[in-house]
Design a protein around this motif. Structure first.
Motif, PDB file in Angstrom:
ATOM      1  N   SER A  99       6.256  10.428 -17.485  1.00 40.92           N
ATOM      2  CA  SER A  99       5.240  10.484 -16.250  1.00 40.92           C
ATOM      3  C   SER A  99       4.812   9.141 -16.047  1.00 40.92           C
ATOM      4  O   SER A  99       4.136   8.240 -16.811  1.00 40.92           O
ATOM      5  CB  SER A  99       3.835  11.198 -16.633  1.00 40.92           C
ATOM      6  OG  SER A  99       4.140  12.504 -16.937  1.00 40.92           O
ATOM      7  N   PRO A 100       5.305   8.567 -14.889  1.00 40.02           N
ATOM      8  CA  PRO A 100       5.276   7.265 -14.663  1.00 40.02           C
ATOM      9  C   PRO A 100       3.768   6.890 -14.079  1.00 40.02           C
ATOM     10  O   PRO A 100       3.198   7.444 -13.553  1.00 40.02           O
ATOM     11  CB  PRO A 100       6.202   7.075 -13.469  1.00 40.02           C
ATOM     12  CG  PRO A 100       6.053   8.299 -12.632  1.00 40.02           C
ATOM     13  CD  PRO A 100       5.943   9.343 -13.636  1.00 40.02           C
ATOM     14  N   TYR A 101       3.567   5.470 -14.255  1.00 41.92           N
ATOM     15  CA  TYR A 101       2.157   4.843 -13.687  1.00 41.92           C
ATOM     16  C   TYR A 101       2.091   5.108 -12.164  1.00 41.92           C
ATOM     17  O   TYR A 101       3.288   4.819 -11.534  1.00 41.92           O
ATOM     18  CB  TYR A 101       2.045   3.519 -14.128  1.00 41.92           C
ATOM     19  CG  TYR A 101       0.778   2.943 -13.666  1.00 41.92           C
ATOM     20  CD1 TYR A 101      -0.435   3.022 -14.171  1.00 41.92           C
ATOM     21  CD2 TYR A 101       0.981   2.088 -12.282  1.00 41.92           C
ATOM     22  CE1 TYR A 101      -1.525   2.350 -13.879  1.00 41.92           C
ATOM     23  CE2 TYR A 101      -0.095   1.662 -11.806  1.00 41.92           C
ATOM     24  CZ  TYR A 101      -1.266   1.608 -12.273  1.00 41.92           C
ATOM     25  OH  TYR A 101      -2.624   0.976 -11.891  1.00 41.92           O
ATOM     26  N   THR A 102       0.990   5.569 -11.765  1.00 49.59           N
ATOM     27  CA  THR A 102       0.946   5.869 -10.397  1.00 49.59           C
ATOM     28  C   THR A 102       0.013   4.758  -9.768  1.00 49.59           C
ATOM     29  O   THR A 102      -1.011   4.461  -9.985  1.00 49.59           O
ATOM     30  CB  THR A 102       0.327   7.109  -9.896  1.00 49.59           C
ATOM     31  OG1 THR A 102       1.162   8.313 -10.419  1.00 49.59           O
ATOM     32  CG2 THR A 102       0.353   7.379  -8.444  1.00 49.59           C
ATOM     33  N   GLU A 118      -0.249   6.237  -3.726  1.00 52.42           N
ATOM     34  CA  GLU A 118      -1.184   7.619  -3.677  1.00 52.42           C
ATOM     35  C   GLU A 118      -1.475   8.035  -2.186  1.00 52.42           C
ATOM     36  O   GLU A 118      -1.589   9.199  -1.409  1.00 52.42           O
ATOM     37  CB  GLU A 118      -2.486   7.513  -4.386  1.00 52.42           C
ATOM     38  CG  GLU A 118      -2.036   7.394  -5.613  1.00 52.42           C
ATOM     39  CD  GLU A 118      -3.640   7.341  -6.534  1.00 52.42           C
ATOM     40  OE1 GLU A 118      -4.542   7.282  -5.944  1.00 52.42           O
ATOM     41  OE2 GLU A 118      -3.186   7.575  -7.909  1.00 52.42           O
ATOM     42  N   TYR A 119      -1.644   7.112  -1.261  1.00 54.78           N
ATOM     43  CA  TYR A 119      -1.973   7.301   0.340  1.00 54.78           C
ATOM     44  C   TYR A 119      -0.770   7.257   1.022  1.00 54.78           C
ATOM     45  O   TYR A 119      -0.879   7.341   2.371  1.00 54.78           O
ATOM     46  CB  TYR A 119      -2.943   6.365   0.752  1.00 54.78           C
ATOM     47  CG  TYR A 119      -2.409   4.988   1.148  1.00 54.78           C
ATOM     48  CD1 TYR A 119      -2.122   4.607   2.524  1.00 54.78           C
ATOM     49  CD2 TYR A 119      -2.474   3.978  -0.026  1.00 54.78           C
ATOM     50  CE1 TYR A 119      -1.593   3.498   2.658  1.00 54.78           C
ATOM     51  CE2 TYR A 119      -2.192   2.652   0.325  1.00 54.78           C
ATOM     52  CZ  TYR A 119      -1.557   2.538   1.791  1.00 54.78           C
ATOM     53  OH  TYR A 119      -1.158   1.149   2.097  1.00 54.78           O
ATOM     54  N   LEU A 166     -10.288  -0.051  -0.441  1.00 52.66           N
ATOM     55  CA  LEU A 166     -11.093  -0.021  -1.326  1.00 52.66           C
ATOM     56  C   LEU A 166     -10.763   0.703  -2.573  1.00 52.66           C
ATOM     57  O   LEU A 166     -11.349   1.355  -3.438  1.00 52.66           O
ATOM     58  CB  LEU A 166     -12.591   0.503  -0.913  1.00 52.66           C
ATOM     59  CG  LEU A 166     -13.110  -0.139   0.487  1.00 52.66           C
ATOM     60  CD1 LEU A 166     -14.314   0.607   0.932  1.00 52.66           C
ATOM     61  CD2 LEU A 166     -13.355  -1.682   0.194  1.00 52.66           C
ATOM     62  N   ASP A 167      -9.399   0.751  -2.896  1.00 57.16           N
ATOM     63  CA  ASP A 167      -8.882   1.508  -3.722  1.00 57.16           C
ATOM     64  C   ASP A 167      -8.201   0.987  -5.155  1.00 57.16           C
ATOM     65  O   ASP A 167      -8.147   1.563  -5.993  1.00 57.16           O
ATOM     66  CB  ASP A 167      -7.637   2.418  -3.304  1.00 57.16           C
ATOM     67  CG  ASP A 167      -6.584   1.689  -2.935  1.00 57.16           C
ATOM     68  OD1 ASP A 167      -7.103   0.582  -2.260  1.00 57.16           O
ATOM     69  OD2 ASP A 167      -5.509   2.052  -2.442  1.00 57.16           O
ATOM     70  N   ALA A 168      -7.999  -0.424  -5.315  1.00 59.55           N
ATOM     71  CA  ALA A 168      -7.186  -0.988  -6.070  1.00 59.55           C
ATOM     72  C   ALA A 168      -8.017  -2.116  -6.787  1.00 59.55           C
ATOM     73  O   ALA A 168      -7.244  -2.690  -7.637  1.00 59.55           O
ATOM     74  CB  ALA A 168      -5.697  -1.588  -5.603  1.00 59.55           C
ATOM     75  N   ASP A 214       3.778  -3.818  -2.021  1.00 60.67           N
ATOM     76  CA  ASP A 214       4.308  -2.798  -1.775  1.00 60.67           C
ATOM     77  C   ASP A 214       4.979  -2.472  -3.126  1.00 60.67           C
ATOM     78  O   ASP A 214       6.172  -3.011  -3.262  1.00 60.67           O
ATOM     79  CB  ASP A 214       5.147  -2.576  -0.387  1.00 60.67           C
ATOM     80  CG  ASP A 214       5.950  -1.171  -0.434  1.00 60.67           C
ATOM     81  OD1 ASP A 214       5.750  -0.270  -1.273  1.00 60.67           O
ATOM     82  OD2 ASP A 214       6.818  -0.924   0.496  1.00 60.67           O
ATOM     83  N   PRO A 215       4.917  -1.313  -3.980  1.00 60.92           N
ATOM     84  CA  PRO A 215       5.646  -1.178  -5.187  1.00 60.92           C
ATOM     85  C   PRO A 215       6.944  -0.878  -4.819  1.00 60.92           C
ATOM     86  O   PRO A 215       7.897  -0.855  -5.981  1.00 60.92           O
ATOM     87  CB  PRO A 215       5.014  -0.171  -5.713  1.00 60.92           C
ATOM     88  CG  PRO A 215       4.237   0.567  -4.745  1.00 60.92           C
ATOM     89  CD  PRO A 215       3.799  -0.666  -3.641  1.00 60.92           C
TER      90      PRO A 215
END
Length: 345
Positions: free
Chosen positions: A16-19, A24-25, A34-36, A50-51
Motif C-alpha cells: 500500500s503506497p504512501y499517499t 488526494e484532490y 492547507l493540506d500538506a 507534483d509527485p
C-alpha cells in the motif's frame, strides 16, 4: 512474458503506497492549499512538487510518441535501474543477467539489493551472443539488461540479439538508450506497445544537455509504470528540476543542432585521434564518445590530467585493457586534446 504478478516481489505487489497530500484532490482545481503542512510563504518553492510530474509528461509524450501512463521520471536513470531490482528481484533468491562490459550501475544496484548479477562477456567487437545470454538465464532470472549504444564501448548492440532475448525470455528486458540520439537507429520505444516485457530507459543528461538536473526517463507498459510509481519516493523529482526541464522541453528543437554538431565532431576527432602516435585502435562509436586503445593508458591519462584535460581510463574494465574513453566536446576542447597528445612522447 509471465503474468506481472509472478514477476513482481510479493511484498511489492501487495504494497500500500504512501499517499501524498497532492494525490488526494487530483481532478479538482485548487487555489488554497492547507493540506500538506507547508510554509505559506516563499512561493513557489514552499510547495511540494507534483509527485507524478504531469505537466512535463504531457509535453514528453508528444515528443516521444508514448502515452503519458507509459512514462516514468526518475532522479537520473539510476533511480529507474534501482527500482527494477527493488520491484522484481527477491534479495538472495533472484538474479539479473547483463552484457559485459557495460554501464557499471547495473552491477552496483544488484549488489546493493543483494541480487546475483550474471555477466555475459561480449566478443572482441563488443557484440553479445544471444545463445550465451539465454544460457545464463534460469528460473530465478527476473531481469536482462542491454545498454545500446553501449557504455564504455560506444557501439550499438545487434538488434537481432536484443529481439531474440525479448522473444525468448519471459521476464523483464531493460534496454538502456541513454545515447540513442547519437545512434542513427530507431529507438525501442517503437516496440513498446507490442512488448509487454520491455522497459526502455532514456535520459535528459546526454543529448538534452541537462546532466546537472538529474532527470531520467523510463518507458514501459502502464501496469509496470504504475508499480514504479507505487514504489518510488513520493516527491522524487523536485520542483526546480521539473521547472528547468519544462523550460528546455519547450525549446527542444535546438537539441538536434547540438546532436548534429557532436556527430560532426565525433567523425573528425575519431579520425585525428586514430592518427596519433599513442593510438593503437579507435573502436566504432554510435554515441557521443568513443573508446580508443592506446599504448599506455595510465601514462597517457596522467599526462592529460597534468594539462587539465580529463578523459576516462577504462583499462580495468573487461575487454578494455589500455583503453581511454573520450567524450566529444566543443571544437576548442577537442583541439586542446589533440594538440596535447600530438606533443606527447
Amino acid at each position: 512474458m509471465k503474468e506481472l504478478k509472478q514477476l513482481v516481489r510479493p511484498n511489492i505487489w501487495s504494497l500500500s503506497p504512501y499517499t501524498s497530500a497532492r494525490d488526494e484532490y487530483k481532478g479538482h482545481e485548487a487555489k488554497v492549499f492547507l493540506d500538506a503542512n507547508e510554509n505559506p510563504y516563499n512561493d513557489p518553492i514552499n510547495r511540494y512538487p507534483d509527485p507524478l510530474q504531469r505537466d512535463l509528461k504531457a509535453r514528453i509524450c508528444t515528443i516521444k510518441g508514448v502515452p503519458e501512463d507509459s512514462i516514468f521520471f526518475g532522479n537520473g536513470s539510476d533511480e529507474a535501474i534501482d527500482l527494477m531490482f527493488r520491484i522484481f528481484c527477491c534479495p538472495g533468491v533472484d538474479n539479473a543477467v547483463a552484457i559485459e562490459p557495460t554501464y557499471g550501475m547495473y552491477g552496483v544496484c544488484a549488489d546493493i539489493n543483494d541480487v546475483e548479477y550474471r555477466r555475459v562477456l561480449l566478443d572482441d567487437d563488443f557484440q553479445p551472443s544471444a545463445e550465451k545470454l539465454l544460457a545464463a538465464i534460469d528460473g530465478n532470472t527476473k531481469l536482462v539488461f542491454f545498454c545500446s549504444p553501449n557504455n564504455p564501448s560506444g557501439n550499438n548492440i545487434d538488434r537481432g540479439v536484443i529481439d531474440k532475448v525479448l522473444d525468448s525470455f519471459d521476464g523483464i528486458v531493460i534496454v538502456d538508450e541513454a545515447y540513442i540520439d547519437f545512434a542513427g537507429v530507431p529507438s525501442y520505444l517503437q516496440q513498446l506497445s507490442e512488448r509487454t516485457n520491455l522497459v526502455v530507459l532514456q535520459t535528459f543528461s546526454k543529448a538534452w544537455g541537462m546532466a546537472g538536473i538529474r532527470l531520467g526517463m523510463a518507458f514501459a507498459q502502464p501496469q509496470i509504470i504504475s508499480i514504479m510509481n507505487k514504489v518510488k519516493y513520493p516527491y522524487n523529482i523536485n520542483q526546480l528540476t521539473q521547472q528547468r526541464a519544462m523550460e528546455e522541453v519547450m525549446q527542444h528543437d535546438r537539441v538536434q543542432e547540438w546532436i548534429d554538431s557532436i556527430l560532426k565532431e565525433r567523425e573528425r576527432l575519431m579520425k585525428e585521434f586514430a592518427a596519433l602516435d599513442c593510438c593503437i585502435r579507435v573502436y566504432r562509436s554510435d554515441a557521443n564518445f568513443f573508446l580508443a586503445r592506446v599504448k599506455d593508458a595510465a601514462a597517457t591519462y596522467n599526462y592529460l590530467v597534468e594539462r587539465g584535460i580529463i578523459v576516462r581510463n577504462r583499462s580495468k574494465v573487461a575487454l578494455c585493457g589500455n583503453s581511454l574513453r573520450i567524450t566529444i566536446g566543443t571544437v576548442p576542447e577537442n583541439n586542446a586534446l589533440l594538440e596535447a597528445l600530438k606533443n606527447y612522447k
